[in-house]
Design a protein around this motif. Structure first.
Motif, short mmCIF file in Angstrom:
data_model
loop_
_atom_site.label_atom_id
_atom_site.label_comp_id
_atom_site.label_asym_id
_atom_site.label_seq_id
_atom_site.Cartn_x
_atom_site.Cartn_y
_atom_site.Cartn_z
N PRO A 129 42.38 22.46 23.56
CA PRO A 129 41.36 23.42 24.00
C PRO A 129 41.91 24.46 24.97
O PRO A 129 42.78 24.16 25.81
CB PRO A 129 40.32 22.52 24.69
CG PRO A 129 40.50 21.19 24.06
CD PRO A 129 41.97 21.06 23.79
N VAL A 130 41.39 25.67 24.85
CA VAL A 130 41.78 26.79 25.70
C VAL A 130 40.55 27.27 26.46
O VAL A 130 39.56 27.69 25.85
CB VAL A 130 42.37 27.95 24.88
CG1 VAL A 130 42.67 29.15 25.78
CG2 VAL A 130 43.62 27.50 24.13
N HIS A 131 40.60 27.19 27.78
CA HIS A 131 39.57 27.77 28.63
C HIS A 131 40.12 29.04 29.25
O HIS A 131 41.31 29.10 29.59
CB HIS A 131 39.15 26.78 29.73
CG HIS A 131 38.36 25.61 29.22
ND1 HIS A 131 37.72 24.72 30.06
CD2 HIS A 131 38.10 25.18 27.96
CE1 HIS A 131 37.10 23.81 29.33
NE2 HIS A 131 37.31 24.07 28.05
N VAL A 132 39.29 30.04 29.39
CA VAL A 132 39.75 31.35 29.88
C VAL A 132 39.04 31.70 31.18
O VAL A 132 37.82 31.59 31.29
CB VAL A 132 39.50 32.45 28.83
CG1 VAL A 132 39.78 33.83 29.41
CG2 VAL A 132 40.37 32.21 27.59
N LEU A 133 39.83 32.12 32.17
CA LEU A 133 39.28 32.58 33.44
C LEU A 133 38.65 33.96 33.25
O LEU A 133 39.30 34.88 32.75
CB LEU A 133 40.37 32.65 34.50
CG LEU A 133 39.95 33.19 35.87
CD1 LEU A 133 38.94 32.27 36.54
CD2 LEU A 133 41.17 33.41 36.76
N VAL A 134 37.39 34.09 33.65
CA VAL A 134 36.73 35.40 33.63
C VAL A 134 36.49 35.80 35.08
O VAL A 134 35.55 35.37 35.74
CB VAL A 134 35.41 35.34 32.83
CG1 VAL A 134 34.67 36.67 32.93
CG2 VAL A 134 35.71 35.01 31.37
N ARG A 135 37.40 36.60 35.59
CA ARG A 135 37.39 37.10 36.97
C ARG A 135 37.96 38.51 36.92
O ARG A 135 39.15 38.69 36.64
CB ARG A 135 38.23 36.19 37.87
CG ARG A 135 38.20 36.57 39.35
CD ARG A 135 39.15 35.69 40.14
NE ARG A 135 39.12 36.02 41.56
CZ ARG A 135 40.15 35.85 42.39
NH1 ARG A 135 41.29 35.36 41.92
NH2 ARG A 135 40.05 36.17 43.66
N PRO A 136 37.17 39.54 37.16
CA PRO A 136 37.60 40.90 36.86
C PRO A 136 38.65 41.47 37.81
O PRO A 136 39.27 42.49 37.49
CB PRO A 136 36.30 41.70 36.96
CG PRO A 136 35.45 40.92 37.92
CD PRO A 136 35.78 39.48 37.64
N ARG A 137 38.85 40.82 38.94
CA ARG A 137 39.81 41.32 39.93
C ARG A 137 40.12 40.21 40.92
O ARG A 137 39.42 39.18 40.97
CB ARG A 137 39.24 42.52 40.69
CG ARG A 137 37.89 42.23 41.35
CD ARG A 137 37.52 43.21 42.42
NE ARG A 137 36.15 42.99 42.88
CZ ARG A 137 35.76 42.02 43.70
NH1 ARG A 137 36.65 41.16 44.15
NH2 ARG A 137 34.50 41.90 44.07
N GLU B 161 27.51 45.52 39.73
CA GLU B 161 26.90 45.49 38.40
C GLU B 161 27.91 45.88 37.32
O GLU B 161 27.91 45.34 36.22
CB GLU B 161 25.69 46.43 38.36
CG GLU B 161 24.47 45.91 39.08
CD GLU B 161 23.93 44.62 38.47
OE1 GLU B 161 24.05 44.45 37.24
OE2 GLU B 161 23.41 43.78 39.22
N HIS B 162 28.78 46.83 37.64
CA HIS B 162 29.80 47.23 36.68
C HIS B 162 30.77 46.08 36.40
O HIS B 162 31.16 45.86 35.24
CB HIS B 162 30.58 48.45 37.20
CG HIS B 162 29.74 49.67 37.37
ND1 HIS B 162 29.09 50.28 36.33
CD2 HIS B 162 29.44 50.40 38.48
CE1 HIS B 162 28.42 51.34 36.78
NE2 HIS B 162 28.62 51.42 38.08
N GLU B 163 31.16 45.37 37.45
CA GLU B 163 32.07 44.24 37.26
C GLU B 163 31.39 43.13 36.47
O GLU B 163 32.01 42.51 35.60
CB GLU B 163 32.54 43.73 38.62
CG GLU B 163 33.50 44.69 39.31
CD GLU B 163 33.80 44.33 40.75
OE1 GLU B 163 34.92 44.62 41.21
OE2 GLU B 163 32.90 43.76 41.43
N LEU B 164 30.12 42.88 36.76
CA LEU B 164 29.39 41.84 36.04
C LEU B 164 29.27 42.20 34.56
O LEU B 164 29.42 41.33 33.68
CB LEU B 164 28.01 41.65 36.64
CG LEU B 164 27.22 40.45 36.10
CD1 LEU B 164 27.84 39.14 36.56
CD2 LEU B 164 25.76 40.51 36.53
N PHE B 165 29.03 43.46 34.27
CA PHE B 165 28.95 43.91 32.88
C PHE B 165 30.27 43.64 32.15
O PHE B 165 30.28 43.15 31.02
CB PHE B 165 28.61 45.40 32.82
CG PHE B 165 28.55 45.95 31.42
CD1 PHE B 165 27.42 45.77 30.64
CD2 PHE B 165 29.62 46.66 30.90
CE1 PHE B 165 27.37 46.28 29.35
CE2 PHE B 165 29.57 47.17 29.61
CZ PHE B 165 28.44 46.98 28.83
N ALA B 166 31.38 43.95 32.83
CA ALA B 166 32.70 43.71 32.22
C ALA B 166 32.93 42.23 31.98
O ALA B 166 33.50 41.84 30.95
CB ALA B 166 33.79 44.28 33.12
#
Length: 240
Positions: free
Chosen positions: A52-60, A68-73
Motif C-alpha cells: 500500500p502507498v499512502h500519500v502526504l497531502v501538505r501544500p507547503r 482557502e486557496h491552499e485547501l482547494f489545492a
C-alpha cells in the motif's frame, strides 16, 4: 506489526519494499517535514509497488493552518491520488490556536472516501491530545501518526501510553526517532504500527556549488536522503 516507511523517491520506495516494509508514506522534502509529492512520482511509485502507498497531502512546509486557496489545492491533490489508485491520504488542518480545524479536516476526509485517512503529526501541536484523539476517531480517521507531542516518540511515550487505551478503530502509530534500538519497545507497549524514514544522507555529487539555492538551515545541496535497507531491516527484524 505494520512498519510504514516514509520515502521521497521511487528508489527509496523500492528499497523499503524490498527490505520488508508493509506500507509506505510518499512525500517530498522530508527535511522540511514533508510536503505533497508530484503527480509523476505518485504515479510511478504506485505502478512499481505491490504494498500500500499512502500519500502526504501538505501544500507547503511550515504550520498546518491553511488558506482557502491552499485547501482547494489539497482537495485537488486528493482527487489526483484517487485517480491513481492511492491507498491512503495523510493530512490534517489546524486552526490558529493549534486546535484541529474540524470543518476543514472533515472536508478532506470527505474528499478521501474510499481511501484510508491518517491524521499526521500536526496532532503533536494540539492542546488536548486525548480529547482530540477521541474526536478524530468520531469523524472517521483510521490512523493517528504522532510522536506523543515530543521531539521523538520515545520521549513522548507517556502521552502515547495514554492514547493507546482510547483507541477504538483508529490505530495509534508512533513516529519520530524510531530506530532499531527502540522499535521493540513500542511493540512491547502494545502498539501495532510504527512509522519511520530509516534514511541517511547520501552524497549525490562531489561538491556543493558556491551559489546556494537553499536557506542556511537546510542540508547541503549535494546531499539527498535515501532509505537505508540495513537500518530498516534491523527495525523490522526487531518487531517481527
Amino acid at each position: 506489526m505494520t512498519v510504514e516507511v516514509c520515502v521521497t523517491s521511487l528508489e527509496s520506495a523500492l528499497i523499503a519494499q524490498g527490505a520488508g516494509a508493509q506500507r509506505i508514506e510518499l512525500c517530498a522534502e522530508l527535511s522540511l517535514g514533508g510536503i505533497t509529492p508530484s503527480y509523476g512520482l505518485i504515479r510511478t511509485v504506485k505502478q512499481a509497488l505491490h504494498i500500500p502507498v499512502h500519500v502526504l497531502v501538505r501544500p507547503r512546509s511550515g504550520d498546518f493552518t491553511y488558506s482557502e486557496h491552499e485547501l482547494f489545492a489539497m482537495k485537488q491533490d486528493i482527487g489526483i491520488c484517487r485517480s491513481l489508485g492511492v491507498d491512503g491520504i495523510v493530512s490534517g488542518v489546524l486552526q490558529e490556536d493549534m486546535k484541529v480545524d474540524w470543518k476543514r479536516t472533515s472536508e478532506l476526509l470527505d474528499h478521501s472516501k474510499g481511501m484510508s485517512f491518517t491524521f499526521h503529526r500536526a496532532f503533536d501541536w494540539v492542546p488536548d491530545p486525548a480529547g482530540t484523539f477521541l474526536r478524530l476517531q468520531e469523524i472517521g480517521v483510521q490512523t493517528l501518526l504522532t510522536s506523543g507531542q515530543a521531539q521523538t516518540a520515545e520521549k513522548g511515550l507517556a502521552v502515547l501510553r495514554k492514547l493507546l487505551p482510547l483507541s477504538s478503530g483508529c490505530t495509534v502509530m508512533p513516529g519520530g526517532g524510531i530506530n532499531a534500538r527502540n522499535a521493540l519497545l513500542f511493540k512491547e507497549e502494545g502498539f501495532n504500527a510504527l512509522h519511520l524514514s530509516a534514511s541517511r544522507a547520501v552524497v549525490n555529487t562531489p561538491e556543493t556549488h558556491p551559489l546556494p539555492m537553499r536557506t542556511s538551515n537546510i542540508s547541503p545541496e549535494n546531499h539527498v536522503l535515501k532509505t537505508d535497507p540495513e537500518i530498516l531491516r534491523k527495525v523490522i527484524e526487531s518487531v517481527n
